[in-house]
Design a protein around this motif. Structure first.
Motif, short mmCIF file in Angstrom:
data_model
loop_
_atom_site.label_atom_id
_atom_site.label_comp_id
_atom_site.label_asym_id
_atom_site.label_seq_id
_atom_site.Cartn_x
_atom_site.Cartn_y
_atom_site.Cartn_z
N LEU A 51 0.81 -1.21 0.00
CA LEU A 51 0.00 0.00 0.00
C LEU A 51 0.86 1.27 0.00
O LEU A 51 0.59 2.21 -0.74
N GLY A 52 1.91 1.28 0.83
CA GLY A 52 2.76 2.46 0.92
C GLY A 52 3.36 2.81 -0.43
O GLY A 52 3.34 3.96 -0.87
N LEU A 53 3.85 1.80 -1.11
CA LEU A 53 4.47 2.02 -2.42
C LEU A 53 3.45 2.59 -3.40
O LEU A 53 3.72 3.56 -4.12
N LEU A 54 2.25 2.00 -3.39
CA LEU A 54 1.24 2.45 -4.36
C LEU A 54 0.78 3.87 -4.03
O LEU A 54 0.56 4.68 -4.93
N VAL A 55 0.65 4.17 -2.74
CA VAL A 55 0.28 5.53 -2.35
C VAL A 55 1.34 6.52 -2.81
O VAL A 55 1.04 7.56 -3.40
N GLU A 56 2.59 6.18 -2.59
CA GLU A 56 3.68 7.09 -3.00
C GLU A 56 3.72 7.25 -4.51
O GLU A 56 4.05 8.30 -5.03
N SER A 57 3.39 6.18 -5.19
CA SER A 57 3.39 6.25 -6.64
C SER A 57 2.28 7.16 -7.15
O SER A 57 2.50 8.02 -8.01
N VAL A 58 1.08 7.01 -6.58
CA VAL A 58 -0.04 7.85 -7.00
C VAL A 58 0.29 9.33 -6.71
O VAL A 58 0.05 10.20 -7.54
N GLY A 59 0.86 9.58 -5.54
CA GLY A 59 1.20 10.96 -5.20
C GLY A 59 2.37 11.49 -6.00
O GLY A 59 2.46 12.67 -6.28
N GLY A 60 3.26 10.61 -6.38
CA GLY A 60 4.48 11.04 -7.09
C GLY A 60 4.23 11.29 -8.56
O GLY A 60 4.86 12.16 -9.16
N ASN A 61 3.34 10.54 -9.17
CA ASN A 61 3.01 10.75 -10.58
C ASN A 61 1.70 10.05 -10.88
O ASN A 61 1.67 8.85 -11.15
N VAL B 39 2.76 16.91 9.70
CA VAL B 39 3.16 16.10 8.56
C VAL B 39 4.34 16.75 7.83
O VAL B 39 5.32 16.11 7.48
N VAL B 40 4.22 18.06 7.66
CA VAL B 40 5.27 18.78 6.92
C VAL B 40 6.57 18.79 7.72
O VAL B 40 7.66 18.54 7.18
N ILE B 41 6.46 19.06 9.02
CA ILE B 41 7.67 19.04 9.84
C ILE B 41 8.31 17.66 9.79
O ILE B 41 9.53 17.51 9.77
N GLY B 42 7.47 16.64 9.72
CA GLY B 42 7.98 15.26 9.65
C GLY B 42 8.63 14.92 8.34
O GLY B 42 9.14 13.82 8.17
N GLY B 43 8.60 15.83 7.39
CA GLY B 43 9.37 15.61 6.17
C GLY B 43 8.58 15.07 4.99
O GLY B 43 9.16 14.70 3.98
N THR B 44 7.25 15.02 5.09
CA THR B 44 6.46 14.59 3.94
C THR B 44 6.08 15.83 3.13
O THR B 44 5.57 16.79 3.69
N SER B 45 6.34 15.78 1.84
CA SER B 45 6.09 16.96 1.02
C SER B 45 4.60 17.11 0.74
O SER B 45 3.90 16.14 0.49
N LEU B 46 4.14 18.36 0.76
CA LEU B 46 2.73 18.61 0.45
C LEU B 46 2.42 18.31 -1.00
O LEU B 46 1.26 18.25 -1.40
N LEU B 47 3.45 18.12 -1.81
CA LEU B 47 3.21 17.80 -3.21
C LEU B 47 2.87 16.32 -3.40
O LEU B 47 2.52 15.89 -4.48
N GLY B 48 3.00 15.55 -2.34
CA GLY B 48 2.71 14.12 -2.45
C GLY B 48 3.95 13.32 -2.74
O GLY B 48 5.02 13.86 -2.99
N GLY B 49 3.79 12.01 -2.73
CA GLY B 49 4.93 11.12 -2.96
C GLY B 49 5.42 10.54 -1.65
O GLY B 49 4.62 10.12 -0.82
N ARG B 50 6.73 10.53 -1.49
CA ARG B 50 7.33 9.93 -0.29
C ARG B 50 6.71 10.41 1.00
O ARG B 50 6.49 11.60 1.18
N PHE B 51 6.42 9.47 1.91
CA PHE B 51 5.92 9.89 3.22
C PHE B 51 6.66 9.16 4.32
O PHE B 51 7.31 8.14 4.08
#
Ligand SMILES: Nc1ncnc2c1ncn2[C@@H]1O[C@H](COP(=O)(O)OP(=O)(O)OP(=O)(O)O)[C@@H](O)[C@H]1O
Ligand SMILES: [Mg+2]
Lengths: 374, 510
Positions: free
Chosen positions: A206-216, A273-285
Motif C-alpha cells: 500500500l505504501g508504495l502504491l500511495v507514494e506512486s499515486v502521489g508522485g506521478n 506532517v510537513v515538519i515530519g518531512g512529507t512533502s505537500l506535493l505528495g509522494g514519499r511519506f
C-alpha cells in the motif's frame, strides 16, 4: 583520504542527511529550552501507580494530534489534503457521547462499545464521502474536504443540540483519560494505531502504491494502479484516525463540544506532517517523521506555557518557531546559512528537485497564525 | 587556420553527487559560429556538464569563462540573461498553458505593464511557422505529442523576446531530436545553420551519429565523467568515435543484421476491429499474431501513439471492439488491457512513465505490484532477484536499486521503464519510442532484445521515429497518415524505407 576525521565527517554528513535528523533535532532543542524554566522537566514520578511528568503529559495531550496527523500523512502522500478532520473529531465525539448519555447505565460496557461503533461508523461515512468526491468526481481535495469541514461542525452541533453534552462513564473515560500499566491509556491507543499504519503501508504494497499515486498520478494510472480505490481507502483511513482522536478528546473531558472539539486540529496536523518531512506535493511519506512532527507541535504548546509567553503573543511565538523549523529543513537555506556541510543533498542549486521546499514553507507560514493552542 | 577566441571555456570541471563522481576534471570549449557535439554513452555526464554550465547544479570545481570573463551562474535564469539559451533533455514546460504562453513565459511582450496577448500570439505563430510547424499556438501544450512539445521548447530557446537569436551567444540543445522525425530534424538543422551563420555557438547532444556527422563541426567525447578527447568531426569516423565513447569496438549492430526474424508467427493474439476515437485516430482494423512484431511507421502527428494508446485503454475508444485470444475484452482503462496481458511503454517517460522520487527498484516492480494488488507484496527475495536481473540485463547504471530514478541519466531512466514492463512478461508489449535517448550500444541491445522476445512468443507493437529501426525489426509494418491506418505491409526484401516513405506520401490503401 581515509583519516579518522574524514570518516567522522562522512558519518556526520550521513546523520544530518537522514530524513528524521532535523525534526528530531528541533524536538530535542525545544525540550531543552524548558529546562531552565522547569528544572525537573525531564523527571518522571510515580504517584498512585501512575507515571507523571512533563514528558508523559506531552505524549498524553499530543495523542489526538498524532492520530490525526498519521491519517493525514497518507492523504498528503497521495497529493491530497483533508481539511475535514477537525469536524470529524467533533462529529464522532458528539455521536458517541450523545448515545452514551441516552443510556440508563452509562457504565455498561456493551453500550460504550456500541456508542464508539456508532461514532466510528460516522467517521467512515465522512471518509467515504471525501474519497468519493476526490477520487470519483475528481474534485480538488482542498475543496472536497472543505464541505465537511464547514458542514460537519453544523452536524455535530445538531447532534448535541448546540449544547455541551456531558457524560459520566467510567469505561469510556479510560480511552482518553485513564491509565493502564502505569501509563496513560491513550499512549497505547496511539502506539497501536501507529504500528497498524506502519504495518499496513510497509508490510503490504500500500505504501508504495500511495507514494506512486502521489508522485506521478498519470504514470500510476498507466501502470494499472487502481488509484481511485487507493484514494478512497486513504480518505477513509484518515477519517477513522480522526474519529479515534474524537473519541479520545471527548473521553478525556467526558464531554462532547460540537463547537470546539478538534477546532483547527487539521492545521496542526498538516503542520506535523510537513515538519515530519512529507512533502505537500505528495509522494514519499514518513509516518515516523509525522509522529515526531506532532510531538514537536505539542512540545511547542507546552513550552509556550512553561516559559510564560504572554497569551497575546502566543500565536506569533508559535509561528516563529514553525518558520524556523521549516527553514532548517530546506536544503537551500541550510546551504546558505551553514555552508556546504549541511547543504543540499543532491547538489541541486535551483533545479526542479528543490521545488518541494518552497511549497512547504509557504503553506506552513499561512497555517501557523491561525493555530489554536489546544 | 588561426582559431578565434572561444566564446565559452570550461576547465577542470568537477561535479560530485553523493556516491557518484559525475564529472572529474572535464575541459570543454566552444567557438562562436560552430556546432559542437557533446558525445558519450548514457550516464557519461553530458547533461550534467550542461546543467553545471547553466547553473542548475552548483559547481564542485573548475572554472567557466564566458566571453573572456569568469562566470558562475546561480540559476538557469542568470545563464539565460548572460546569453546562454538551453533546451534541457526532459521537456520542461507547462502542459496546461498554451503554446504561445509557453514560448514567452517569463518575458511576455508588455505595454504599460500589461501583457499584449495579441502580439504574443502573433509572434508565437510566426516563430512556430518558421520551424515549419503547423500548430495552433492558442491550444494548450498538452494537446500535442511529445515531439511537438520538444519543438516548442526549441522555439522558446531560440527566441529571446525581440527576435530570433538576438543576444544569444550560446545555444545548448540536449537531445532535442530524440523524438523528432526526419522532416523536423531537417527544419531544426536549417535553423541551427542560420544561427551558426549569425555567430551563435551551438552545443548539440544526440545519440544519432548520422545527425552528428551531418551538422556538427567539432566534438568533445566524454566517458564516465572524464574527457576522452576533442576532435574535428571531419577527422574522426563513426567507428573511431564509437570506440572513443565506449572504450572498445562495437560489433553488436552487425550481429543484429545477421539476426533473422523468426519467420513463422503464431495464431492471432489481438484483433482490433473498427477501433477509433474522434480527434485521435480514425477507426482501424489491426491484427497482431503471437510472436509477431508489428511496426508502426508514419510522420509526426500521424496517430501512431494514439493508436497504441487505444490498444492499451489509455484513452477510451468511441467505436470498435478488441478481441484478445478470441475473447472480446472491454478496453476502457489500462487495467483492462493489463489484465489480458498487454503492456505499454509510453514515449513520455517523465510525464507518463516514471515516478522520479521512487527508487529504481520501486519503479521497476511497480507494474507487477499493481497487478498483484496492494495486499500481496512481492516477497523481498524474489523482488530483489528480479530487479537485479533486469538491471544487469539492460545494463542500468548506476547498478544501484536504491538510487532515486530522478537522478539517473535520461537513457538509464528509459531502461528502467523498459524493465518495468519486461518484468511483467506480457503477451503483447507496446513500445512507443523505446530507444528514445538511448546510446548507440544500448540501442542495439534493446533491438536484439525485441527480436529474442518475439522468438519466445511475445508479440510486440513497435513505434520508432527512425524508419530503419522499424524496418529492421518488424514482421509487419502498419503505415499511418493523417490519423488513419492507411496500409499494412508485410516485411520482405522488396520493402525498403523509400517504399514506406512512398506509401506515407501517397496515402494509398492496401
Ligand atoms: N541529481 C543527481 N543526483 C545524483 N546523481 C546524478 C544526478 N544527476 C545525474 N547523476 C548521475 O551522474 C551521471 C551522469 O549523468 P548525466 O545525466 O550527465 O548523463 P548523460 O551523459 O546526460 O546520459 P544520457 O545520454 O543518458 O542522457 C550518471 O551516473 C547519473 O546517475
Ligand atoms: Mg542526458
Amino acid at each position: 583520504m581515509s583519516t579518522p576525521s574524514a570518516a567522522t565527517t562522512s558519518r556526520w554528513r550521513a546523520l544530518t542527511h537522514h530524513h528524521l535528523f532535523w525534526p528530531v533535532a528541533v524536538l530535542v532543542a525545544l525540550l531543552l529550552v524548558n529546562v531552565p524554566f522547569t528544572p525537573d522537566f525531564f523527571s518522571i514520578k510515580m504517584t498512585d501507580g501512575h507515571l507523571y511528568g512533563s514528558l508523559v503529559s506531552i505524549v498524553l495531550f499530543g495523542s489526538p494530534l498524532i492520530l490525526v496527523a498519521v491519517g493525514m500523512t497518507l492523504v498528503i502522500a497521495t497529493g491530497g489534503i483533508d481539511l475535514s478532520v477537525g469536524a470529524v473529531v467533533a462529529i464522532t465525539g458528539a455521536l458517541t457521547c450523545s448515545y452514551i448519555s441516552d443510556q440508563a447505565d452509562q457504565n455498561a460496557l456493551s453500550a460504550v462499545f456500541l456508542a464508539m461503533g456508532v461514532g466510528l461508523v460516522a467517521a467512515v461515512v465522512c471518509g467515504l464521502w471525501n474519497g468519493f468526491l476526490v477520487a470519483r468526481m475528481g474534485i480538488q481535495p482542498i475543496i472536497a474536504t472543505l464541505i465537511i469541514m464547514v458542514a460537519g461542525r453544523g452536524v455535530a452541533q445538531l447532534i448535541t443540540d448546540g449544547q455541551i453534552i456531558t457524560i459520566n462513564s467510567e469505561p469510556y473515560k479510560l480511552i482518553g483519560g485513564g491509565y493502564w500499566l502505569t501509563l496513560p491509556f491513550s499512549i497505547f491507543v496511539v502506539a497501536v494505531v501507529v504500528a497498524v499504519t506502519v504495518a499496513l503501508t510497509r508490510r503490504t504494497a500500500l505504501g508504495l502504491l500511495v507514494e506512486s499515486v502521489g508522485g506521478n498520478a498519470e504514470a500510476s494510472r498507466l501502470v494499472g494502479i487502481r488509484s481511485r480505490r487507493i484514494m478512497i481507502m486513504v480518505y477513509v483511513f484518515c477519517a477513522v484516525c480522526a474519529g479515534i482522536a474524537g473519541l479520545m478528546i471527548s473521553s478525556n473531558t467526558s464531554a462532547a463540544d460540537g463547537n470546539n472539539a478538534g477546532l483547527w486540529i487539521e492545521l496542526d496536523a498538516i503542520l506535523a506532517v510537513v515538519i515530519g518531512g512529507t512533502s505537500l506535493l505528495g509522494g514519499r511519506f514518513s509516518i515516523g517523521g509525522t509522529v515526531i512532527g506532532a510531538l514537536v507541535i505539542q512540545t511547542l504548546t507546552t513550552t509556550i506555557y512553561t516559559i510564560g509567553v504572554p497569551t497575546q503573543t502566543n500565536l506569533v511565538f508559535k509561528a516563529v518557531v514553525v518558520i524556523v523549523v521549516c527553514l532548517l529543513q530546506s536544503p537551500k537555506f541550510r546551504a546558505k546559512v551553514f555552508g556546504a556541510k549541511f547543504g543540499p543533498k543532491s547538489g541541486a542549486a535551483s533545479g526542479g528537485s528543490a521545488a518541494a521546499e518552497p511549497a512547504k514553507t509557504v503553506t506552513t507560514a499561512e497555517a501557523a497564525p491561525k493555530m489554536e493552542v489546544s | 587556420m588561426a582559431e578565434p577566441r572561444p566564446v565559452l571555456e570550461m576547465t577542470g570541471i568537477v561535479k560530485e553527487f553523493p556516491g557518484v563522481r559525475a564529472l572529474s576534471g572535464v575541459d570543454f570549449r566552444l567557438f562562436p559560429g560552430e556546432i559542437h557535439a557533446l558525445m558519450g554513452e548514457n550516464g557519461a555526464g553530458k547533461s550534467t556538464l550542461i546543467k553545471v554550465l547553466t547553473g542548475v547544479y552548483s559547481l564542485d570545481g573548475g572554472t567557466i569563462t564566458l566571453d573572456g570573463t569568469s562566470v558562475r551562474f546561480a540559476s538557469p535564469l542568470q545563464a539565460q540573461q548572460a546569453g546562454i539559451n538551453t533546451v534541457y533533455q526532459e521537456v520542461n514546460l507547462c502542459p496546461n498553458l498554451s503554446v504561445a504562453e509557453n514560448i514567452f513565459i517569463g518575458r511576455e511582450p508588455t505595454r504599460f505593464g500589461r501583457i499584449q496577448w495579441k502580439r504574443m500570439r502573433k509572434e508565437a505563430a510566426e516563430l512556430v511557422d518558421r520551424l515549419g510547424l503547423d500548430i495552433d499556438v492558442t491550444a494548450p501544450l498538452s494537446a500535442y505529442p511529445l515531439a511537438v512539445q520538444q519543438l516548442v521548447a526549441i522555439v522558446r530557446s531560440v527566441s529571446t523576446g525581440d527576435g530570433e537569436g538576438q543576444g544569444t551567444k550560446v545555444l545548448v540543445l540536449d537531445e532535442p531530436t530524440s523524438s523528432l522525425d526526419r522532416d523536423e530534424v531537417l527544419e531544426l538543422f536549417r535553423l541551427m545553420r542560420r544561427l551558426k551563420d549569425d555567430g551563435v555557438a551551438i552545443l548539440f547532444v544526440s545519440h544519432f551519429l548520422d545527425q552528428i556527422y551531418e551538422i556538427c563541426d567539432r566534438m568533445t567525447v566524454l566517458r564516465n565523467g572524464t574527457l576522452v578527447g576533442e576532435h574535428m568531426v571531419s577527422d574522426l569516423d563513426q567507428v573511431g568515435l564509437i570506440q572513443l565513447m565506449i572504450g572498445k569496438e562495437l560489433d553488436k549492430l552487425e550481429e543484429l543484421h545477421e539476426h533473422q526474424l523468426r519467420a513463422d508467427v503464431g495464431e492471432t493474439l489481438l484483433h482490433a476491429e473498427g477501433l477509433g476515437r474522434t480527434g485521435g485516430i480514425a477507426p482501424f482494423d489491426l491484427e497482431i499474431k503471437k510472436g509477431e512484431v508489428v511496426g508502426l511507421a508514419g510522420l509526426l502527428g500521424s496517430g501512431r501513439t494514439e493508436l497504441a494508446r487505444l490498444l492499451f485503454g489509455a484513452d477510451q475508444p468511441d467505436s470498435g471492439k478488441v478481441t484478445v485470444g478470441g475473447k472480446q475484452v472491454p478496453m476502457n482503462a489500462p487495467n483492462d488491457a493489463i489484465g489480458v496481458g498487454v503492456a505499454f511503454c509510453s514515449e513520455n517517460r517523465k510525464a507518463e512513465g516514471l515516478v522520479p522520487d521512487l527508487t529504481v527498484r520501486e519503479n521497476i516492480i511497480l507494474a507487477l505490484q499493481a497487478a498483484r494488488g496492494w495486499t500481496r507484496p512481492i516477497p523481498a527475495a524474489q523482488r530483489d532477484e528480479l530487479v537485479a536481473k533486469y538491471i544487469k540485463a539492460l545494463d542500468i547504471r548506476p547498478a544501484n536499486p536504491e538510487a532515486r530514478v530522478g537522478q539517473l541519466s535520461g537513457g538509464n531512466q528509459q531502461k528502467v521503464l523498459l524493465a518495468r514492463w519486461l518484468i511483467t512478461q506480457p503477451k503483447l508489449l507496446i513500445l512507443d519510442e523505446p530507444t528514445r535517448g538511448i546510446d548507440i550500444g544500448a540501442k542495439a541491445e534493446i533491438q536484439k532484445l525485441v527480436v529474442s522476445l518475439s522468438e519466445d512468443g511475445m508479440s510486440v507493437l513497435y513505434i520508432a521515429a527512425e524508419l530503419e529501426e522499424v524496418l529492421r525489426l518488424s514482421h509487419t509494418i502498419g503505415v499511418l497518415r493523417d490519423r488513419k491506418l492507411v496500409a499494412r505491409l508485410t516485411n520482405g526484401p522488396e520493402i525498403t524505407t523509400s517504399r514506406i516513405l512512398e506509401t506515407i506520401a501517397s496515402g494509398e490503401h492496401q
